[in-house]
Design an enzyme around this catalytic site. Sequence first.
Site, mmCIF file in Angstrom:
data_model
loop_
_atom_site.group_PDB
_atom_site.id
_atom_site.type_symbol
_atom_site.label_atom_id
_atom_site.label_comp_id
_atom_site.label_asym_id
_atom_site.label_seq_id
_atom_site.Cartn_x
_atom_site.Cartn_y
_atom_site.Cartn_z
ATOM 1 N N HIS A 227 -7.132 13.125 7.637
ATOM 2 C CA HIS A 227 -7.991 12.402 6.690
ATOM 3 C C HIS A 227 -9.393 13.018 6.642
ATOM 4 O O HIS A 227 -10.301 12.428 6.062
ATOM 5 C CB HIS A 227 -8.141 10.937 7.113
ATOM 6 C CG HIS A 227 -6.901 10.116 6.992
ATOM 7 N ND1 HIS A 227 -6.132 10.101 5.856
ATOM 8 C CD2 HIS A 227 -6.313 9.256 7.852
ATOM 9 C CE1 HIS A 227 -5.106 9.274 6.045
ATOM 10 N NE2 HIS A 227 -5.195 8.746 7.226
ATOM 11 N N SER B 9 -6.094 -1.977 0.455
ATOM 12 C CA SER B 9 -5.123 -1.500 1.438
ATOM 13 C C SER B 9 -5.815 -1.206 2.778
ATOM 14 O O SER B 9 -5.304 -1.559 3.850
ATOM 15 C CB SER B 9 -4.454 -0.233 0.900
ATOM 16 O OG SER B 9 -3.518 0.275 1.814
ATOM 17 N N LYS C 83 -5.140 5.534 3.245
ATOM 18 C CA LYS C 83 -4.425 4.574 2.386
ATOM 19 C C LYS C 83 -4.156 5.074 0.962
ATOM 20 O O LYS C 83 -4.051 4.298 0.017
ATOM 21 C CB LYS C 83 -5.150 3.217 2.325
ATOM 22 C CG LYS C 83 -5.577 2.630 3.629
ATOM 23 C CD LYS C 83 -4.657 2.860 4.787
ATOM 24 C CE LYS C 83 -3.383 2.072 4.777
ATOM 25 N NZ LYS C 83 -2.546 2.439 5.974
HETATM 26 S S1 PPS Z 1 -2.613 6.015 6.180
HETATM 27 O O1 PPS Z 1 -2.675 5.000 7.257
HETATM 28 O O2 PPS Z 1 -3.941 6.351 5.688
HETATM 29 O O3 PPS Z 1 -1.860 7.199 6.575
HETATM 30 O O4 PPS Z 1 -1.855 5.268 5.005
HETATM 31 P P1 PPS Z 1 -1.188 5.958 3.718
HETATM 32 O O5 PPS Z 1 0.196 6.339 4.046
HETATM 33 O O6 PPS Z 1 -2.086 6.986 3.155
HETATM 34 O O7 PPS Z 1 -1.187 4.774 2.691
HETATM 35 C C1 PPS Z 1 -0.495 3.567 2.888
HETATM 36 C C2 PPS Z 1 -0.338 2.939 1.529
HETATM 37 O O8 PPS Z 1 0.691 3.657 0.812
HETATM 38 C C3 PPS Z 1 1.742 2.741 0.493
HETATM 39 N N1 PPS Z 1 3.034 3.450 0.499
HETATM 40 C C4 PPS Z 1 3.790 3.613 -0.593
HETATM 41 N N2 PPS Z 1 3.608 3.240 -1.861
HETATM 42 C C5 PPS Z 1 4.586 3.533 -2.749
HETATM 43 N N3 PPS Z 1 5.736 4.167 -2.419
HETATM 44 C C6 PPS Z 1 5.963 4.576 -1.145
HETATM 45 N N4 PPS Z 1 7.086 5.209 -0.836
HETATM 46 C C7 PPS Z 1 4.952 4.304 -0.167
HETATM 47 N N5 PPS Z 1 4.844 4.534 1.157
HETATM 48 C C8 PPS Z 1 3.666 4.006 1.541
HETATM 49 C C9 PPS Z 1 1.622 1.668 1.574
HETATM 50 O O9 PPS Z 1 2.330 0.511 1.212
HETATM 51 C C10 PPS Z 1 0.123 1.495 1.611
HETATM 52 O O10 PPS Z 1 -0.410 0.883 0.436
HETATM 53 P P2 PPS Z 1 -0.604 -0.702 0.248
HETATM 54 O O11 PPS Z 1 -1.382 -0.856 -1.029
HETATM 55 O O12 PPS Z 1 -1.346 -1.199 1.443
HETATM 56 O O13 PPS Z 1 0.777 -1.277 0.137
#
Ligand code: PPS
Length: 288
Positions: free
Chosen positions: A103, A133, A43
């Site tokens: 991860h 998240s 996340k």
């Molecule tokens: S995972 O499942 O671990 O691979 O998830 P990960 O991609 O690392 O994290 C998901 C969170 O990143 C947010 N997200 C973004 N934020 C800003 N801009 C962009 N383009 C973007 N893409 C993904 C996503 O909404 C998750 O955060 P939260 O706080 O839950 O919204």
Amino acid sequence: MANRSPAILVNGIPMISVFVENWENVQRFQAREDDLLINTYPKSGTTWMSEIMDLILCGGDTEKTKRAAIFERVPFLEYAVPDMPTGTEILNGLKSRRLIKSHLPVQLLPASFWEKNCKMIYVARNPKDVLVSYYHFHQMAIVHPDPGTFEEYLQEFINGTVCIGSWSHHVKGWWKKRHQRNILYLFYEDLLEDPKREIRKVIKFMEKDLPEDVIEKIHQSTTFKAMKENKMTNYSSIPTSVMDHTISPFMRKGICGDWKNQLTVAQNELLDEYYKKEMSDTDLSFRF
Ligand code: PPS
């Protein structure tokens, strides 16, 4: 198919139970010299960075990045869910240059990544937003153990017993390694603050040279709104038995500071204490 079994320890790190079935293949995984690894504590911006890096490899051509869903273009190394190809199977069948998501904490990364001196990008995010998240993600991604109440989950997060273990050990482990190895260490909050500045760092690290209009296009294609609307990045094509977006969308909020909407004063104090204690032995720091 997927179930909510408790996490299983692998070398002391709690892992999603179904993933453990494929652990031997993960350990034996053969990285290639030109592989690019994207590693994060869950996340922390994995999907965002994955899309940026694939766009860089494709020279900003969004038609090319629409060839497949993000989890097929950037396979998840340790992924193993019944009735679906494992991360290692997908990766073994992929032509170079491969983008690989993981991860794993630094000490569990398969040895071949170090032997081949692969380039790695690590993205870190502040623990309060990660916690919130990750809690929502546990509810919608059904391969995870049942997170219980938010209060219970917060305790597990602080104890380092959630899947992938301690947030602080993870971010500090990779932080320590960054000078010895081919690692670019970035922050989710920096990406939000100035995406183009961070995209330029990634381009440089990948030894690419792209004109300003392409950088602008990469930026526009990787805003939260663009990625939430894009079927190839929003995880909408993954089976609902793995992720149920009606519980919480994968692209949830994409901001810094959402923890303020979730944490009580007491919970926030607990996390402040946790952060102070865990980060007392490092020069690594986060913005909230
Ligand atoms: S995972 O499942 O671990 O691979 O998830 P990960 O991609 O690392 O994290 C998901 C969170 O990143 C947010 N997200 C973004 N934020 C800003 N801009 C962009 N383009 C973007 N893409 C993904 C996503 O909404 C998750 O955060 P939260 O706080 O839950 O919204």
